[in-house]
Design a protein around this motif. Structure first.
Motif, PDB file in Angstrom:
ATOM      1  N   PRO A 194      -8.786   0.595  12.421  1.00  0.00           N
ATOM      2  CA  PRO A 194      -8.270   0.320  11.230  1.00  0.00           C
ATOM      3  C   PRO A 194      -8.928   0.820   9.843  1.00  0.00           C
ATOM      4  N   THR A 195      -7.669   1.049   9.268  1.00  0.00           N
ATOM      5  CA  THR A 195      -8.079   1.865   7.961  1.00  0.00           C
ATOM      6  C   THR A 195      -6.851   1.854   6.949  1.00  0.00           C
ATOM      7  N   ILE A 196      -7.160   2.262   5.740  1.00  0.00           N
ATOM      8  CA  ILE A 196      -5.965   2.019   4.680  1.00  0.00           C
ATOM      9  C   ILE A 196      -4.939   3.248   5.037  1.00  0.00           C
ATOM     10  N   SER A 197      -3.834   2.601   5.287  1.00  0.00           N
ATOM     11  CA  SER A 197      -2.267   3.376   5.432  1.00  0.00           C
ATOM     12  C   SER A 197      -1.861   3.502   3.964  1.00  0.00           C
ATOM     13  N   LEU A 198      -0.948   4.481   3.756  1.00  0.00           N
ATOM     14  CA  LEU A 198      -0.150   4.614   2.773  1.00  0.00           C
ATOM     15  C   LEU A 198       1.178   5.056   3.068  1.00  0.00           C
ATOM     16  N   ALA A 199       2.182   4.703   2.186  1.00  0.00           N
ATOM     17  CA  ALA A 199       3.479   5.198   2.224  1.00  0.00           C
ATOM     18  C   ALA A 199       4.062   5.002   0.730  1.00  0.00           C
ATOM     19  N   ARG A 200       5.204   5.667   0.660  1.00  0.00           N
ATOM     20  CA  ARG A 200       5.731   5.634  -0.714  1.00  0.00           C
ATOM     21  C   ARG A 200       7.246   5.665  -0.441  1.00  0.00           C
ATOM     22  N   THR A 201       8.085   4.718  -1.503  1.00  0.00           N
ATOM     23  CA  THR A 201       9.541   4.527  -1.349  1.00  0.00           C
ATOM     24  C   THR A 201       9.785   4.402  -2.935  1.00  0.00           C
ATOM     25  N   LYS A 202      11.293   4.585  -2.980  1.00  0.00           N
ATOM     26  CA  LYS A 202      11.759   4.481  -4.318  1.00  0.00           C
ATOM     27  C   LYS A 202      12.712   3.126  -4.157  1.00  0.00           C
ATOM     28  N   ASP A 203      13.130   2.833  -2.991  1.00  0.00           N
ATOM     29  CA  ASP A 203      14.321   1.838  -2.802  1.00  0.00           C
ATOM     30  C   ASP A 203      14.111   1.047  -1.682  1.00  0.00           C
ATOM     31  N   PHE A 204      13.039   0.967  -0.999  1.00  0.00           N
ATOM     32  CA  PHE A 204      12.456  -0.016  -0.099  1.00  0.00           C
ATOM     33  C   PHE A 204      13.507   0.123   1.018  1.00  0.00           C
ATOM     34  N   ARG A 205      14.212   1.123   1.165  1.00  0.00           N
ATOM     35  CA  ARG A 205      15.063   1.199   2.145  1.00  0.00           C
ATOM     36  C   ARG A 205      14.439   2.817   3.161  1.00  0.00           C
ATOM     37  N   THR A 206      14.083   3.608   2.314  1.00  0.00           N
ATOM     38  CA  THR A 206      13.605   4.994   3.008  1.00  0.00           C
ATOM     39  C   THR A 206      11.979   4.888   2.549  1.00  0.00           C
ATOM     40  N   PHE A 207      10.941   4.990   3.528  1.00  0.00           N
ATOM     41  CA  PHE A 207       9.570   5.313   3.446  1.00  0.00           C
ATOM     42  C   PHE A 207       9.170   6.622   3.796  1.00  0.00           C
ATOM     43  N   GLU A 208       8.394   7.308   2.930  1.00  0.00           N
ATOM     44  CA  GLU A 208       7.503   8.213   3.542  1.00  0.00           C
ATOM     45  C   GLU A 208       6.309   8.135   3.515  1.00  0.00           C
ATOM     46  N   ARG A 209       5.596   8.420   4.793  1.00  0.00           N
ATOM     47  CA  ARG A 209       4.309   7.995   5.100  1.00  0.00           C
ATOM     48  C   ARG A 209       3.340   8.976   4.411  1.00  0.00           C
ATOM     49  N   LEU A 210       2.476   8.693   3.823  1.00  0.00           N
ATOM     50  CA  LEU A 210       1.277   9.441   3.590  1.00  0.00           C
ATOM     51  C   LEU A 210       0.191   9.411   4.529  1.00  0.00           C
ATOM     52  N   GLU A 211      -0.840  10.317   4.527  1.00  0.00           N
ATOM     53  CA  GLU A 211      -2.026  10.422   5.317  1.00  0.00           C
ATOM     54  C   GLU A 211      -2.898   9.276   4.981  1.00  0.00           C
ATOM     55  N   ASN A 212      -3.600   8.733   6.078  1.00  0.00           N
ATOM     56  CA  ASN A 212      -4.430   7.562   5.843  1.00  0.00           C
ATOM     57  C   ASN A 212      -5.434   8.032   4.689  1.00  0.00           C
ATOM     58  N   ALA A 213      -5.802   6.960   3.897  1.00  0.00           N
ATOM     59  CA  ALA A 213      -6.847   7.351   2.669  1.00  0.00           C
ATOM     60  C   ALA A 213      -8.171   7.451   2.987  1.00  0.00           C
TER      61      ALA A 213
END
Length: 341
Positions: A137-156
């Protein structure tokens, strides 16, 4: 029912909010002097809001368009935590997507759990932070502009870490995020740290913010561990950080809500910190559930003109509840009842 406010200037953490939908609100009960009071119809989302669901809690809510969006921690009958999107016009009545979030650039393995999300609106997009099972378990991140399409980022961060909470604007040109380093067990570490990044990918300059404890200042409610809750709220007095504090009793853990105020330019510096909890498990849905005695704040909606604050919290690791306070009153209480250690 909640009192309608009409369209107001609202935000999910920063005072730099824009005109948006009215947040939920109920006045303090007549005759009550409570600093923080519960929504009368709690829980706002019950443990089984749709077939096959056994729990929905510790979830993030944010203004979005003419209404609100949310990223929920949802558990079906397999009790495996996943992230699900929700939509609401009033932040009380929710339409929850039956299928979990899918990342456009990433395929999660069946063993990659996801829980306790936060959502931060920053730089024209929404960054989701959660405790993820990919190398976790660690901090995962993702970005979205519309809450329908999400782009995963690397774990922080490296494992093990929990309670990642991103600030709602850059400070001195960098992103800042709170977290609680831990191990693979339930608790041994319990302090809040702060990290910064130029790009949401490379994180460093990790600084201690504040620790568990309290014995030396005559308090026990946060002696076992602490963790940041909603997105910090920017005010002239500093960043208001609502957090959870935990005590390990002879009958198990008890999670309560506290408040700290951090310096605006050096947010690792604690200016004030409540020497007592402001909400603790007392209602039936807080003391009884999958994990009894849990008040776990995760999201807050702020109405700037009135100072009204609606705080969403997980109750007994089972359902989603709501509480209210006035931000100015919360700040004054924290300053008058402070012990920084």
């Amino acid at each position: 029912m909640a009192e309608a406010l009409g369209t107001r200037t609202v935000s999910g953490g920063s005072t730099n909010g824009s005109v948006g939908p009215a947040i939920p609100w109920q006045d303090r009960p007549a005759g009550s002097k409570a600093l923080v009071w519960r929504h009368r119809e709690n829980p706002v989302i019950p443990r089984a809001p749709m077939p096959g669901v056994q729990g929905i809690y510790n979830s993030a809510v944010t203004p979005f368009g003419d209404g609100f969006a949310a990223v929920f921690r949802l558990e079906k009958t397999d009790r495996f935590p996943r992230l699900h999107v929700g939509w609401s016009e009033d932040a009380l009545d929710w339409q929850i997507e039956p299928e979990p979030v899918v990342f456009s650039n990433w395929t999660d393995a069946p063993s990659h759990y996801a829980y306790d999300p936060r959502v931060t609106a920053i730089d024209g997009e929404y960054i989701v932070q959660w405790c993820g099972g990919h190398n976790g378990p660690t901090i995962s991140l993702a970005r979205t502009k519309d809450f329908r399409t999400f782009e995963r980022l690397e774990n922080a961060f490296l494992p093990f870490n929990r309670n990642g909470v991103l600030f709602p604007r850059k400070i001195n040109g960098n992103y800042y995020m709170l977290s609680r380093p831990s191990d693979n067990g339930h608790t041994p570490f319990g302090d809040i740290y702060l990290s910064e990044s130029p790009n949401l990918v490379h994180w460093g300059r990790h600084r201690f913010v504040m620790g568990k404890g309290g014995d030396q200042v005559g308090q026990w409610w946060q002696r076992t561990k602490i963790g940041a809750g909603p997105v910090p709220i920017e005010t002239p007095e500093g960043w208001v950080m609502i957090y959870h504090g935990v005590i390990d009793t002879c009958n198990g853990f008890v999670y309560s809500m506290g408040v700290a105020i951090l310096d605006l330019d050096e947010p690792w510096r604690v200016l004030y910190r409540t020497n007592q909890h402001v909400l603790t498990p007392e209602a039936p849905y807080e003391v009884s559930g999958h994990v009894p005695n849990v008040v776990f704040p995760v999201a807050a909606l702020h109405d700037q003109p009135t100072g009204r604050l609606a705080i969403y919290y997980g109750a007994a690791d089972t359902c989603t509840a709501l509480a209210y306070t006035n931000l100015n009153e919360l700040i004054e209480f924290t300053k008058a009842n402070s012990a920084v250690f």
